[in-house]
Design an enzyme around this catalytic site. Structure first.
Site, PDB file in Angstrom:
ATOM      1  N   ASP A  80      13.932  32.785   9.935  1.00  0.00           N
ATOM      2  CA  ASP A  80      13.081  32.287  11.020  1.00  0.00           C
ATOM      3  C   ASP A  80      13.834  32.284  12.351  1.00  0.00           C
ATOM      4  O   ASP A  80      15.048  32.067  12.393  1.00  0.00           O
ATOM      5  CB  ASP A  80      12.638  30.862  10.651  1.00  0.00           C
ATOM      6  CG  ASP A  80      11.578  30.304  11.571  1.00  0.00           C
ATOM      7  OD1 ASP A  80      10.798  31.090  12.136  1.00  0.00           O
ATOM      8  OD2 ASP A  80      11.518  29.060  11.705  1.00  0.00           O
ATOM      9  N   HIS A  81      13.135  32.525  13.445  1.00  0.00           N
ATOM     10  CA  HIS A  81      13.651  32.368  14.810  1.00  0.00           C
ATOM     11  C   HIS A  81      15.071  32.883  15.006  1.00  0.00           C
ATOM     12  O   HIS A  81      15.965  32.161  15.463  1.00  0.00           O
ATOM     13  CB  HIS A  81      13.587  30.899  15.225  1.00  0.00           C
ATOM     14  CG  HIS A  81      12.219  30.449  15.631  1.00  0.00           C
ATOM     15  ND1 HIS A  81      11.570  30.942  16.737  1.00  0.00           N
ATOM     16  CD2 HIS A  81      11.369  29.572  15.043  1.00  0.00           C
ATOM     17  CE1 HIS A  81      10.378  30.375  16.832  1.00  0.00           C
ATOM     18  NE2 HIS A  81      10.230  29.551  15.802  1.00  0.00           N
ATOM     19  N   GLU A 132       7.830  37.414  18.546  1.00  0.00           N
ATOM     20  CA  GLU A 132       7.073  36.411  19.312  1.00  0.00           C
ATOM     21  C   GLU A 132       6.926  36.886  20.740  1.00  0.00           C
ATOM     22  O   GLU A 132       7.888  37.345  21.354  1.00  0.00           O
ATOM     23  CB  GLU A 132       7.795  35.060  19.277  1.00  0.00           C
ATOM     24  CG  GLU A 132       7.068  33.947  20.010  1.00  0.00           C
ATOM     25  CD  GLU A 132       7.770  32.601  19.845  1.00  0.00           C
ATOM     26  OE1 GLU A 132       7.759  31.815  20.815  1.00  0.00           O
ATOM     27  OE2 GLU A 132       8.331  32.337  18.758  1.00  0.00           O
ATOM     28  N   HIS A 178       6.161  23.397  18.864  1.00  0.00           N
ATOM     29  CA  HIS A 178       7.105  23.032  17.815  1.00  0.00           C
ATOM     30  C   HIS A 178       7.258  21.517  17.784  1.00  0.00           C
ATOM     31  O   HIS A 178       7.175  20.852  18.821  1.00  0.00           O
ATOM     32  CB  HIS A 178       8.476  23.660  18.080  1.00  0.00           C
ATOM     33  CG  HIS A 178       8.536  25.119  17.763  1.00  0.00           C
ATOM     34  ND1 HIS A 178       9.167  26.033  18.573  1.00  0.00           N
ATOM     35  CD2 HIS A 178       8.045  25.826  16.725  1.00  0.00           C
ATOM     36  CE1 HIS A 178       9.065  27.245  18.046  1.00  0.00           C
ATOM     37  NE2 HIS A 178       8.391  27.146  16.921  1.00  0.00           N
ATOM     38  N   HIS A 206       3.094  29.286  14.813  1.00  0.00           N
ATOM     39  CA  HIS A 206       4.146  28.302  14.603  1.00  0.00           C
ATOM     40  C   HIS A 206       3.627  26.935  15.033  1.00  0.00           C
ATOM     41  O   HIS A 206       2.671  26.831  15.793  1.00  0.00           O
ATOM     42  CB  HIS A 206       5.380  28.654  15.423  1.00  0.00           C
ATOM     43  CG  HIS A 206       6.073  29.896  14.965  1.00  0.00           C
ATOM     44  ND1 HIS A 206       7.389  30.168  15.259  1.00  0.00           N
ATOM     45  CD2 HIS A 206       5.643  30.952  14.229  1.00  0.00           C
ATOM     46  CE1 HIS A 206       7.742  31.334  14.731  1.00  0.00           C
ATOM     47  NE2 HIS A 206       6.688  31.826  14.108  1.00  0.00           N
ATOM     48  N   GLY A 207       4.292  25.877  14.563  1.00  0.00           N
ATOM     49  CA  GLY A 207       3.883  24.539  14.972  1.00  0.00           C
ATOM     50  C   GLY A 207       2.644  24.049  14.261  1.00  0.00           C
ATOM     51  O   GLY A 207       1.769  23.427  14.873  1.00  0.00           O
ATOM     52  N   ALA A 208       2.540  24.307  12.951  1.00  0.00           N
ATOM     53  CA  ALA A 208       1.363  23.861  12.203  1.00  0.00           C
ATOM     54  C   ALA A 208       1.419  22.385  11.853  1.00  0.00           C
ATOM     55  O   ALA A 208       0.400  21.790  11.500  1.00  0.00           O
ATOM     56  CB  ALA A 208       1.209  24.683  10.924  1.00  0.00           C
ATOM     57  N   ASN A 228       3.751  28.330  10.120  1.00  0.00           N
ATOM     58  CA  ASN A 228       5.088  27.774   9.925  1.00  0.00           C
ATOM     59  C   ASN A 228       5.007  26.251   9.873  1.00  0.00           C
ATOM     60  O   ASN A 228       4.376  25.628  10.736  1.00  0.00           O
ATOM     61  CB  ASN A 228       6.009  28.189  11.070  1.00  0.00           C
ATOM     62  CG  ASN A 228       6.498  29.611  10.938  1.00  0.00           C
ATOM     63  OD1 ASN A 228       5.902  30.424  10.249  1.00  0.00           O
ATOM     64  ND2 ASN A 228       7.591  29.918  11.609  1.00  0.00           N
ATOM     65  N   ASN A 230       7.550  22.840   9.418  1.00  0.00           N
ATOM     66  CA  ASN A 230       8.926  22.346   9.373  1.00  0.00           C
ATOM     67  C   ASN A 230       8.969  20.831   9.548  1.00  0.00           C
ATOM     68  O   ASN A 230       9.429  20.101   8.672  1.00  0.00           O
ATOM     69  CB  ASN A 230       9.764  23.031  10.456  1.00  0.00           C
ATOM     70  CG  ASN A 230      11.251  22.706  10.346  1.00  0.00           C
ATOM     71  OD1 ASN A 230      11.699  22.036   9.437  1.00  0.00           O
ATOM     72  ND2 ASN A 230      12.027  23.185  11.307  1.00  0.00           N
TER      73      ASN A 230
END
Length: 298
Positions: A80-81, A132, A178, A206-208, A228, A230
């Site tokens: 990731d990232h 991205e 995020h 991202h940022g779910a 994603n 986290n």
């Protein structure tokens, strides 16, 4: 079974659900993802953030790959990232077949050059690449992006970017962040719909963590096939440790680890249900190793 990220995403998009990609940092996190995915017969992804590799690159990658191989459901392993070529190269050498080349901190032109070069490198290893365009605000793994620095994904620019770089999937910025949402999320679904019209590759959000169910569902309908996760999993882990360590009846180390796994598993299971991937494991029955062997044979 170790699965192909490309196959996971394309099958999810075709059948209108999404793959949960969960960041993991240790054995407990890996066990929580695999256990939830197996119990709910769901495909999933183990994600490793480059910040986690500073404690030892090969052990964590090897653990994730082995866990995926021995799982009874399709699991892929993804870097990731990754903002550094060295991290990407090391991951590919370690056997990872899915990476994110994140050039979003760079200028648009520098992002394109970096992503194009990393995509060329990854494709030489037979790996798939997520990129991205735009920049997501918030805090994740020690990286903080101020709201004023965030940039929404421009649909036309996204089309040019994908054509120029040859990436396999694209993370879009439509108001997602995020970390924790400090105010009610507001996603630009008109922007997402336009991006979907222009691009044929899988889209990623991202940022779910913290997004309400209706926004998740609408995003899936508009072509998002990977989310994603986290923050919520990390919070569940830390909260479980705090409760068990600071409790009146201290427990054995293995008992504490078990409680932490169960706490993370509960969050992960909720996400699998939310993303619509529960019971979809049978749609991904061909292991990645077998697919690769067929490809080489042809």
């Amino acid at each position: 079974m170790l699965a192909s990220t490309r196959e996971l995403l394309e099958t999810a998009r075709k059948n209108i659900y999404a793959i949960g990609a969960f960041n993991v940092y240790n054995l407990e996190g890996v066990k929580a993802v695999i256990s939830a995915a197996e119990e709910y017969r769901s495909p999933a992804m183990l994600q490793i953030h480059p910040s986690a590799l500073k404690y030892g690159k090969l052990p964590l990658v090897a653990m994730c790959l082995e866990a995926a191989r021995t799982a009874t459901v399709p699991i892929s392993v993804h870097l990731d990232h990754s903002t550094k070529a060295g991290d990407i190269y090391d991951a590919l050498e370690a056997g990872m077949t899915s990476i994110m080349a994140d050039g979003s901190p760079l200028s648009d032109e520098e992002n394109l050059v970096f992503t194009r070069e990393m995509t060329r490198l990854a494709h030489e290893y037979g790996a798939v690449v997520e990129a991205e365009i735009g920049r997501i605000s918030g805090t994740e793994d020690g990286l903080t992006i101020a709201e004023k620095e965030a940039k929404m994904t421009d649909p036309d620019r996204a089309l040019e970017f994908v054509r120029a770089t040859g990436v396999d999937s694209l993370a879009v910025t439509i108001g997602n962040v995020h970390g924790e949402y400090k105010s009610p999320p507001r996603l630009d679904f008109d922007r997402l719909a336009r991006i979907r019209e222009l691009l044929s590759i899988p889209l990623v959000l991202h940022g779910a963590s913290g997004l309400p169910a209706e926004m998740i569902g609408r995003s899936i309908q508009l072509g998002v096939c990977k989310f994603n996760v986290n923050t919520e999993v990390r919070q569940a882990y830390l909260q479980a440790l705090k409760q068990e360590i600071c409790g009146q009846s201290p427990k054995d180390l293995l008992e504490i680890a078990g409680e932490a796994i169960d706490a993370m598993k509960e969050v992960i299971a909720d996400k699998l249900i939310l993303f619509g991937s529960v019971g979809k494991a049978h749609l991904h029955e061909t292991p990645y190793a077998e697919m690769l062997a067929r490809s080489i044979g042809n």
